[in-house]
Scaffold this motif. Structure first.
Motif, mmCIF file in Angstrom:
data_model
loop_
_atom_site.group_PDB
_atom_site.id
_atom_site.type_symbol
_atom_site.label_atom_id
_atom_site.label_comp_id
_atom_site.label_asym_id
_atom_site.label_seq_id
_atom_site.Cartn_x
_atom_site.Cartn_y
_atom_site.Cartn_z
ATOM 1 N N ILE A 10 57.883 7.984 11.261
ATOM 2 C CA ILE A 10 57.428 8.766 10.113
ATOM 3 C C ILE A 10 55.976 8.402 9.862
ATOM 4 O O ILE A 10 55.628 7.222 9.796
ATOM 5 N N GLN A 11 55.142 9.434 9.747
ATOM 6 C CA GLN A 11 53.725 9.204 9.462
ATOM 7 C C GLN A 11 53.322 10.077 8.270
ATOM 8 O O GLN A 11 53.305 11.301 8.359
ATOM 9 N N HIS A 12 53.012 9.429 7.145
ATOM 10 C CA HIS A 12 52.576 10.154 5.949
ATOM 11 C C HIS A 12 51.078 10.450 6.048
ATOM 12 O O HIS A 12 50.302 9.604 6.487
ATOM 13 N N GLN A 13 50.701 11.649 5.649
ATOM 14 C CA GLN A 13 49.298 12.041 5.557
ATOM 15 C C GLN A 13 49.016 12.359 4.092
ATOM 16 O O GLN A 13 48.887 13.515 3.729
ATOM 17 N N GLY A 14 48.976 11.333 3.276
ATOM 18 C CA GLY A 14 48.816 11.530 1.841
ATOM 19 C C GLY A 14 50.163 11.773 1.191
ATOM 20 O O GLY A 14 51.216 11.631 1.810
#
Length: 117
Positions: A10-14
């Motif tokens: 999982i990679q959050h971008q803001g």
């Protein structure tokens, strides 16, 4: 039988965007009967996963209202590795989604969620 893919990253971008790396396991509930000789992931399941993961990771809220600009461009088969890109626009209830693998897009579109008044 499991109904959700395995999340491998999982990679959050803001606060309003996320990318989930998914493994579409061959033993998922959808494959034995859709279709026995050529299994593929139904489009409605892809929409359901986008809403599910939008609610879990981005706190997308509201009931399903409609779909906009939905495109199914490639078949998702058992064992496929995909990235699900999600972006939530709370001000107008729009959840943008795209299932991709590198530069190839499998499906994309917008699900509009409406808050009951």
């Amino acid at each position: 039988m499991n109904r959700l893919p395995e999340i491998t990253a999982i990679q959050h971008q803001g606060a309003h965007a996320v990318t989930l790396s998914l493994l579409v396991q061959p033993e998922l509930h959808y494959f034995p009967n859709h279709f026995p000789d050529y299994p593929l992931l139904p489009g409605v399941v892809q929409l359901d996963w986008a809403i599910h993961f939008g609610r879990k990771t981005l706190q997308a809220k509201g009931d399903f209202c409609r779909m906009d600009n939905i495109k199914f461009q490639a078949i998702v088969q058992p064992g496929q590795k995909l990235d699900l890109h999600l972006q939530w626009h709370a001000e107008n209830g729009r959840l943008e989604f795209a299932y991709k693998q590198d530069e190839k897009t499998f499906s994309s579109g917008v699900v509009v969620l409406a808050v009951a008044s």
